[in-house]
Design a protein around this motif. Sequence first.
Motif, mmCIF file in Angstrom:
data_model
loop_
_atom_site.group_PDB
_atom_site.id
_atom_site.type_symbol
_atom_site.label_atom_id
_atom_site.label_comp_id
_atom_site.label_asym_id
_atom_site.label_seq_id
_atom_site.Cartn_x
_atom_site.Cartn_y
_atom_site.Cartn_z
ATOM 1 N N SER A 215 0.735 -1.064 0.067
ATOM 2 C CA SER A 215 -0.035 0.136 -0.015
ATOM 3 C C SER A 215 0.844 1.202 0.058
ATOM 4 C CB SER A 215 -1.051 0.034 1.257
ATOM 5 O OG SER A 215 -0.285 0.405 2.210
ATOM 6 N N LEU A 216 0.255 2.595 -0.175
ATOM 7 C CA LEU A 216 1.174 3.622 -0.463
ATOM 8 C C LEU A 216 1.733 3.845 0.974
ATOM 9 C CD1 LEU A 216 -0.997 5.893 -2.486
ATOM 10 C CD2 LEU A 216 0.870 4.708 -3.253
ATOM 11 N N ALA A 217 1.131 3.387 2.119
ATOM 12 C CA ALA A 217 1.689 3.753 3.593
ATOM 13 C C ALA A 217 2.549 2.411 3.842
ATOM 14 C CB ALA A 217 0.407 3.935 4.365
ATOM 15 N N GLY A 218 2.370 1.313 3.235
ATOM 16 C CA GLY A 218 2.942 0.205 3.791
ATOM 17 C C GLY A 218 4.095 -0.416 3.377
ATOM 18 N N GLU A 219 4.174 -1.682 3.382
ATOM 19 C CA GLU A 219 5.413 -2.191 2.993
ATOM 20 C C GLU A 219 5.906 -2.006 1.608
ATOM 21 O OE1 GLU A 219 5.335 -6.388 3.690
ATOM 22 O OE2 GLU A 219 4.196 -6.289 5.508
ATOM 23 N N GLU A 220 7.226 -1.641 1.430
ATOM 24 C CA GLU A 220 7.907 -1.660 -0.076
ATOM 25 C C GLU A 220 8.318 -3.203 -0.252
ATOM 26 O OE1 GLU A 220 11.048 1.251 -1.659
ATOM 27 O OE2 GLU A 220 9.372 2.241 -1.169
ATOM 28 N N TYR A 221 8.118 -3.478 -1.578
ATOM 29 C CA TYR A 221 8.806 -4.454 -2.117
ATOM 30 C C TYR A 221 10.151 -4.185 -2.971
ATOM 31 C CZ TYR A 221 4.391 -6.680 -0.813
ATOM 32 O OH TYR A 221 3.227 -6.884 -0.313
ATOM 33 N N ALA A 222 10.059 -2.918 -3.711
ATOM 34 C CA ALA A 222 11.183 -2.624 -4.439
ATOM 35 C C ALA A 222 10.901 -1.391 -4.918
ATOM 36 C CB ALA A 222 11.092 -3.384 -5.750
ATOM 37 N N ARG A 223 11.810 -0.444 -5.315
ATOM 38 C CA ARG A 223 11.818 0.730 -6.106
ATOM 39 C C ARG A 223 13.127 0.848 -6.970
ATOM 40 N NH1 ARG A 223 13.042 5.922 -2.104
ATOM 41 N NH2 ARG A 223 11.209 4.488 -0.691
ATOM 42 N N VAL A 224 12.982 1.492 -8.037
ATOM 43 C CA VAL A 224 13.967 2.022 -9.001
ATOM 44 C C VAL A 224 13.956 3.483 -9.349
ATOM 45 C CG1 VAL A 224 13.800 -0.211 -10.088
ATOM 46 C CG2 VAL A 224 12.289 1.541 -11.004
ATOM 47 N N TYR A 225 15.311 3.829 -9.871
ATOM 48 C CA TYR A 225 15.268 5.179 -10.245
ATOM 49 C C TYR A 225 14.538 5.337 -11.597
ATOM 50 C CZ TYR A 225 19.069 6.087 -6.919
ATOM 51 O OH TYR A 225 19.848 6.365 -5.868
ATOM 52 N N SER A 226 13.756 6.568 -11.973
ATOM 53 C CA SER A 226 13.255 6.913 -12.832
ATOM 54 C C SER A 226 13.652 8.206 -13.806
ATOM 55 C CB SER A 226 11.675 7.055 -12.501
ATOM 56 O OG SER A 226 11.104 5.719 -12.003
ATOM 57 N N TRP A 227 13.139 7.993 -15.152
ATOM 58 C CA TRP A 227 13.483 9.380 -15.844
ATOM 59 C C TRP A 227 14.485 10.052 -15.628
ATOM 60 C CZ3 TRP A 227 9.540 7.960 -18.541
ATOM 61 C CH2 TRP A 227 8.383 7.366 -17.877
ATOM 62 N N GLY A 228 15.560 9.360 -15.747
ATOM 63 C CA GLY A 228 17.031 9.881 -16.019
ATOM 64 C C GLY A 228 17.633 10.235 -14.420
ATOM 65 N N HIS A 229 17.298 9.702 -13.343
ATOM 66 C CA HIS A 229 17.748 10.128 -12.001
ATOM 67 C C HIS A 229 18.722 8.834 -11.637
ATOM 68 C CE1 HIS A 229 14.422 12.852 -11.549
ATOM 69 N NE2 HIS A 229 15.309 13.370 -10.932
ATOM 70 N N ASP A 230 18.668 7.706 -12.421
ATOM 71 C CA ASP A 230 19.611 6.670 -12.233
ATOM 72 C C ASP A 230 21.039 7.020 -12.343
ATOM 73 O OD1 ASP A 230 21.154 4.255 -12.187
ATOM 74 O OD2 ASP A 230 19.684 3.016 -12.751
ATOM 75 N N PRO A 231 22.056 6.998 -11.432
ATOM 76 C CA PRO A 231 23.215 7.462 -11.546
ATOM 77 C C PRO A 231 24.000 6.844 -12.835
ATOM 78 C CG PRO A 231 23.014 6.920 -9.379
ATOM 79 C CD PRO A 231 21.795 6.613 -10.106
ATOM 80 N N ILE A 232 23.560 5.716 -13.228
ATOM 81 C CA ILE A 232 24.267 4.802 -14.359
ATOM 82 C C ILE A 232 23.838 5.842 -15.734
ATOM 83 C CG2 ILE A 232 24.044 3.070 -15.851
ATOM 84 C CD1 ILE A 232 23.751 1.312 -13.070
#
Length: 614
Positions: A97-114
């Motif tokens: 849920s938006l307030a609950g457990e987080e399973y994963a996240r990734v950088y988006s829209w050019g924010h990934d340092p790579i």
Amino acid sequence: MGDRISPDQVGEEGNMLTTDLLIIGAGPAGASLACFLASHGKKGLLLASAPGTSPTPRAHITNLAGLETLRDIGLEEQCLSLATPSTNMKHTRWCRSLAGEEYARVYSWGHDPIYKGAYEAASPCKHVDLPQTLLEPVLVRKATEGGWGVRFSTRLLKVKQLDEGVEVEVRDEILKRGYKIRCRYLFGCDGARSQVVREVGLPLIKKPGQGLALNVLVRADLTHLMEPHRVGNLHWVFKPEEGIDGREAPAWGWAAIVRMVKPWTEWMFIFLAKPGMDLKGEEMEATEEEYLARVKEVIGDESVEAELVHASKWWINEVVAERYQEGDVFCLGDAVHRHPPFNGLGSNTCLQDAFNLAWKVSYVLDGRASPGLLDSYSLERQPVGVDIITRANDGLRDHIPWQQTLGMLSPDPAERAKILAEFESATPEGRKRRREFRKGIERTTTEFHGLGIEMNQNYSHSPAVYLDDETGPGPAVPEDKVRTHVVTTYPGRRLPHVWVNTRIPAKNMKSTIDLAGHGKFCLLTGFGGGRWKEAAKSVGEKLGLQINSYSIGWHQDYEDVYFDWAKKREVEEDGCVLVRPDRFVAWRAKEMVEDAEGKLEEVLRRILGRPREA
């Protein structure tokens, strides 16, 4: 067309309006086309069946290529003032849920340092989140300031092609009366249910759709949940245990993609039915109370008050027209490419369709190009449409592997319970599950780091570029063509962005993107290329064109600040790169030639369809 009045006006005789340019549809494609044509000094009529601009924020991601088109006509700053900046688009998350457990996240829209450096090197612009509800009024206002007449609540009835031009019948739904309009060119920008496409019989390539989805627009203040540790504009929310614990998700709300509309108080909850369920329209409907109950479950914080603003269904399509032109009728935007919003390609492709077409129409109307130039529109943009509908649908399909690893696609609750138990186990099976889930999430990053699909449009097959002087096959297709931006001056490719400045540095550097465009051809050369600039002036005068010319390099018009132009130009200092008004490379010369003026004239005559008189 004998009763047609001057090209930049709209006339009326009895029950017949006459105009050179008539656009059907005032969404991102139609309204931007009116703006781009107005920037060339062209006026016409813009009609839409809707009572006004979009009431819901369907499209929202504005990428580098899309924003560059708005930058060309002076709208970038206004759009940036309305948009959510890229800092609020930092992540995409997967959570219970938006307030609950987080399973994963990734950088988006050019924010990934790579990938961040590649994004900064690709354009002077950055991704922003600009909902359609904010973009459309800006475009419509700009069009009216440029002299365009705009009529909402006006429905297209019929289209009739004439020997020269088009005649249409429309109905004013406020006055309850119909009338006819005769125009030189008709532009169908009337969306995924395009009446123009049906009237002129453009054939559509249709692949099996991926079902229905449901948009629920909600006002809810989630600032305390988002800042500072959950910042992102896209959140996948799902409960793997549903159906195992005896509580089944509603058929229309198996999972949700929660999209920020206004930080952090307005949200679009995009509900997806379980894959494989062939739901009908009525099965995606519920009461306002049922929608809000599911929304609150997705939020996961009982203290949050939520207000439902709007709910609507939409088909997940994979459709593109075989061609975008029929006679004097041109179609663009969602009328000819229909797809889900993955990769954020929709409105950006609409803008680029319009930007590609506008300069060609203007040049033809002014007699600076033959009507044959208009044939290049479909040849150039239809393959782009094929690519983007495929990529957008692949973006949705790319989420299937992580769903499989969680057991979410299994119809058997016992099997799903077994899979979820494996995730929690220190066993080889558990290790494999967790590894496959990670790989599944990583697979989706092509949706959020698609610089290649956004910027690699290739028009080298078009007659509106000149390839005779090329000795090789052009740049190789990258292994990862979705992520990797091909930087090249090969004819038919996007002009590379490079920062330049004056010898005594000015406060603000310029981009090569800004030297080009603005409705004019542009010639870029360097040290020893003075004769190319002289040729641009004399050929421009001969052909009735304004060709802007600049020299970049040591003690030239502009300094190559970081030596990036030297690295990216792919020609010698005394060579040149000729750029079309849409900032795509038209032709290049590796080095100075003996007859610079004759060569440049030959190139432009070929591109514009103006052969020398015998």
